[in-house]
Design a protein around this motif. Structure first.
Motif, mmCIF file in Angstrom:
data_model
loop_
_atom_site.group_PDB
_atom_site.id
_atom_site.type_symbol
_atom_site.label_atom_id
_atom_site.label_comp_id
_atom_site.label_asym_id
_atom_site.label_seq_id
_atom_site.Cartn_x
_atom_site.Cartn_y
_atom_site.Cartn_z
ATOM 1 N N PRO A 101 22.277 23.168 14.590
ATOM 2 C CA PRO A 101 20.923 22.713 14.930
ATOM 3 C C PRO A 101 20.305 23.500 16.082
ATOM 4 O O PRO A 101 20.901 24.433 16.609
ATOM 5 N N ARG A 102 19.132 23.070 16.488
ATOM 6 C CA ARG A 102 18.300 23.847 17.401
ATOM 7 C C ARG A 102 18.859 23.935 18.812
ATOM 8 O O ARG A 102 18.714 24.975 19.468
ATOM 9 N N LEU A 103 19.440 22.862 19.331
ATOM 10 C CA LEU A 103 19.822 22.817 20.740
ATOM 11 C C LEU A 103 20.943 23.792 21.036
ATOM 12 O O LEU A 103 21.958 23.829 20.336
ATOM 13 N N VAL A 104 20.772 24.577 22.095
ATOM 14 C CA VAL A 104 21.740 25.607 22.448
ATOM 15 C C VAL A 104 21.633 25.866 23.947
ATOM 16 O O VAL A 104 20.579 25.634 24.557
ATOM 17 N N ASP A 105 22.720 26.338 24.546
ATOM 18 C CA ASP A 105 22.722 26.716 25.958
ATOM 19 C C ASP A 105 23.169 28.173 26.050
ATOM 20 O O ASP A 105 24.281 28.510 25.616
ATOM 21 N N VAL A 106 22.299 29.039 26.582
ATOM 22 C CA VAL A 106 22.589 30.469 26.691
ATOM 23 C C VAL A 106 22.433 30.881 28.149
ATOM 24 O O VAL A 106 21.411 30.569 28.770
ATOM 25 N N LYS A 107 23.435 31.573 28.694
ATOM 26 C CA LYS A 107 23.335 32.007 30.095
ATOM 27 C C LYS A 107 24.128 33.292 30.314
ATOM 28 O O LYS A 107 25.077 33.598 29.583
ATOM 29 N N TRP A 108 23.734 34.045 31.341
ATOM 30 C CA TRP A 108 24.434 35.248 31.764
ATOM 31 C C TRP A 108 25.392 34.905 32.905
ATOM 32 O O TRP A 108 25.071 34.091 33.770
ATOM 33 N N GLN A 136 16.500 31.003 16.884
ATOM 34 C CA GLN A 136 16.888 32.091 17.762
ATOM 35 C C GLN A 136 16.282 31.883 19.137
ATOM 36 O O GLN A 136 15.265 31.210 19.291
ATOM 37 N N THR A 137 16.924 32.466 20.151
ATOM 38 C CA THR A 137 16.376 32.462 21.505
ATOM 39 C C THR A 137 16.897 33.681 22.240
ATOM 40 O O THR A 137 17.932 34.245 21.866
ATOM 41 N N ARG A 138 16.202 34.085 23.272
ATOM 42 C CA ARG A 138 16.588 35.272 24.032
ATOM 43 C C ARG A 138 16.496 34.959 25.522
ATOM 44 O O ARG A 138 15.513 34.374 25.986
ATOM 45 N N CYS A 142 27.366 37.317 28.281
ATOM 46 C CA CYS A 142 26.488 36.234 27.845
ATOM 47 C C CYS A 142 27.341 35.117 27.272
ATOM 48 O O CYS A 142 28.193 35.352 26.406
ATOM 49 N N HIS A 143 27.135 33.881 27.765
ATOM 50 C CA HIS A 143 27.909 32.719 27.339
ATOM 51 C C HIS A 143 26.994 31.773 26.543
ATOM 52 O O HIS A 143 25.921 31.393 27.017
ATOM 53 N N VAL A 144 27.447 31.400 25.351
ATOM 54 C CA VAL A 144 26.641 30.551 24.463
ATOM 55 C C VAL A 144 27.432 29.300 24.109
ATOM 56 O O VAL A 144 28.571 29.385 23.634
ATOM 57 N N ASP A 145 26.820 28.133 24.356
ATOM 58 C CA ASP A 145 27.394 26.846 23.950
ATOM 59 C C ASP A 145 26.522 26.232 22.876
ATOM 60 O O ASP A 145 25.291 26.152 23.024
#
Length: 353
Positions: A222-229, A254-256, A271-274
């Motif tokens: 689904p849409r919810l995501v956590d992306v961080k450097w 998608q997100t950037r 880059c860490h993605v949850d």
């Protein structure tokens, strides 16, 4: 004309679900939107659509098409009633704000949530020209004005004779949640599917000693995501730019996320993605010696731009409530239907002149 409406609700990276309806009425043609429109969502999936051009309630998913014909006939009639109310309300609002011309928008949003811990929540808000007008306190059943021009309506709706908030509170706590459960059951395979994100990272070193890093996560659901450097595997780097979470035609997202860091030897960046589809954090390290993928980045830029243009074209609304009563969430623009109203009557409410 870009209309934006930021709404509030709380969702987690888990199996919470929500149902939301949005209604938008514009005061005159020429905005690029229908004069009146309604859109219904379960989670981030558009499920129904009605507007003043088609004058029909239409299903937007395969599993909604399986509902009985009477459902669509009934809710088409409700949509037509809501259209009349919306056109009345935008004219009254213009009078309240002493406006005689121009294009103005009257917005209405309501919905409910079923959270993964079993609790529920509801929301019922009105806006004008992208700003809060009034909203329902779902605990007390009373309306709260967000600006002076809403005082007359608030007093009338909260009066012992009207008790408008009590009716809508009952709808949110009972009818809305029952319909949400039904929709979840019908569309469970679609709503609860898990698609792992793909991740690409790249960077560009500048002569001033700064490197700009980009992380693109795409193809997830689904849409919810956590992306961080992260620097050196442990130091979170606050982002200086993050794109909205944008939809793909295949139903994924998608997100950037971008950061600027000092260019220096010895530091590593990843880059860490949850995401709910992942058993553990997905980590992708940037290699400054890797070959540039200029063509890929150009394609990515085109995809992002196209998604934004498409979103603007259908009248995306972002309605920002700064109150701590609700948490921020991205939502669509047109407007809601009252299909889930067991009394077969409209949830739209005329504001007093």
């Amino acid at each position: 004309m870009g209309i934006y409406l930021c709404v509030t609700m709380s969702l987690s990276l888990s199996d919470s679900h929500s149902m939301r309806y949005y209604e938008t009425t514009v005061s005159a043609p020429g905005s690029g939107l229908p004069v009146y429109s309604e859109v219904g969502y379960v989670d981030d999936r558009e499920i129904t659509n009605y507007n003043s051009d088609t004058r029909q309630r239409l299903p937007k998913t395969e599993w909604m098409k399986k509902l009985e014909p009477e459902y669509w006939e009934r809710n088409t009639q409700i949509g037509q009633g809501n259209e009349a109310v919306g056109k009345h309300n935008v004219q009254v609002a213009m009078q309240r704000f002493n406006q005689t011309g121009g294009i103005h928008s009257f917005q209405y949003m309501y919905g409910c949530e079923l959270r993964d811990d079993g609790s529920t929540a509801g929301y019922h808000q009105y806006g004008y020209d992208g700003r809060d007008l009034l909203y329902l306190d779902t605990q007390s059943g009373l309306y709260i004005p967000a600006m002076h021009e809403a005082q007359i309506t608030t007093q009338r709706w909260n009066s012992p004779e009207e008790r408008v908030g009590e009716r809508h509170k009952n709808y949110l706590q009972n009818i809305c949640t029952e319909w949400l459960k039904r929709h979840i059951n019908n569309g469970r395979e679609d709503l609860e599917r898990r698609v792992r994100p793909e991740v690409k990272v790249w960077g560009r070193q500048h002569p001033d000693g700064v490197t700009r890093l980009q992380c693109l996560a795409y193809g997830f659901h689904p849409r919810l995501v956590d992306v961080k450097w992260v620097r050196n595997g442990e130091d979170h780097i606050p982002s200086d730019e993050a794109s909205p979470i944008l939809p793909h035609p295949d139903g994924t997202y998608q997100t950037r996320v971008s950061v600027e860091v000092p260019t220096r030897e010895g530091d590593t960046y990843s880059c860490h993605v949850d995401h709910s589809s992942l058993e553990e954090t997905l980590t992708v390290t940037w290699d400054p010696n890797a070959e540039s993928k200029d063509k890929m980045y150009i394609v990515i830029a085109v995809v992002v731009t196209l998604a934004i243009v498409i979103a603007a074209g259908i009248g995306v609304i972002v309605w920002r409530r700064c109150s701590g009563k609700r948490a921020a969430a991205r939502i669509y623009a047109p407007a809601p239907n009252k299909e889930e109203n067991s009394s077969n009557s409209s949830n739209s409410q005329e504001i007093s002149a």
